[in-house]
Motif scaffolding. Structure first.
Motif, short mmCIF file in Angstrom:
data_model
loop_
_atom_site.label_atom_id
_atom_site.label_comp_id
_atom_site.label_asym_id
_atom_site.label_seq_id
_atom_site.Cartn_x
_atom_site.Cartn_y
_atom_site.Cartn_z
N ALA A 29 0.36 1.30 -6.94
CA ALA A 29 -1.07 1.72 -7.54
C ALA A 29 -0.89 2.78 -8.49
CB ALA A 29 -1.94 2.01 -6.25
N PHE A 34 -2.11 -2.41 -10.96
CA PHE A 34 -0.83 -2.36 -10.14
C PHE A 34 0.34 -2.33 -11.07
CE2 PHE A 34 -4.00 -3.37 -6.90
CZ PHE A 34 -3.55 -2.55 -5.90
N ALA A 59 -3.64 -6.05 -1.45
CA ALA A 59 -4.63 -4.89 -1.26
C ALA A 59 -5.93 -5.27 -0.55
CB ALA A 59 -4.89 -4.11 -2.49
#
Length: 66
Positions: A29, A34, A59
Motif C-alpha cells: 500500500a 498499490f 483489500a
C-alpha cells in the motif's frame, strides 16, 4: 470442523498464509495506490494498473477499513 480431519490439520497453515497475505498487502500500500511489490528493485516500486486492481480486490475482501 471435526478434530483430526484433513481440513483441521491444515488450519494452522491457512491462518499463517492469511496473516502473511495481509502483511504483504499492507507492505504494497502506498499513498498513490498499490505497488507491484514491496521489494526495492527499481521497476517493482511502481504503481501498475494490473497489480492495483488485483490488490484492490484483495483489500476489499479483507473487510478492513485500513
Amino acid at each position: 470442523m471435526e478434530r483430526g480431519s484433513p481440513a483441521a490439520a491444515h488450519e494452522p497453515f491457512a491462518a499463517e498464509g492469511h496473516r502473511r497475505a495481509l502483511e504483504l498487502l499492507a507492505a504494497c500500500a502506498d499513498s498513490e495506490g498499490f505497488l507491484a511489490s514491496p521489494t526495492d528493485l527499481s521497476n517493482y516500486r511502481r504503481v501498475w494498473a494490473r497489480d492495483g486492481v488485483m490488490l484492490g480486490l484483495a483489500a476489499l475482501m479483507t473487510g478492513r477499513a485500513d
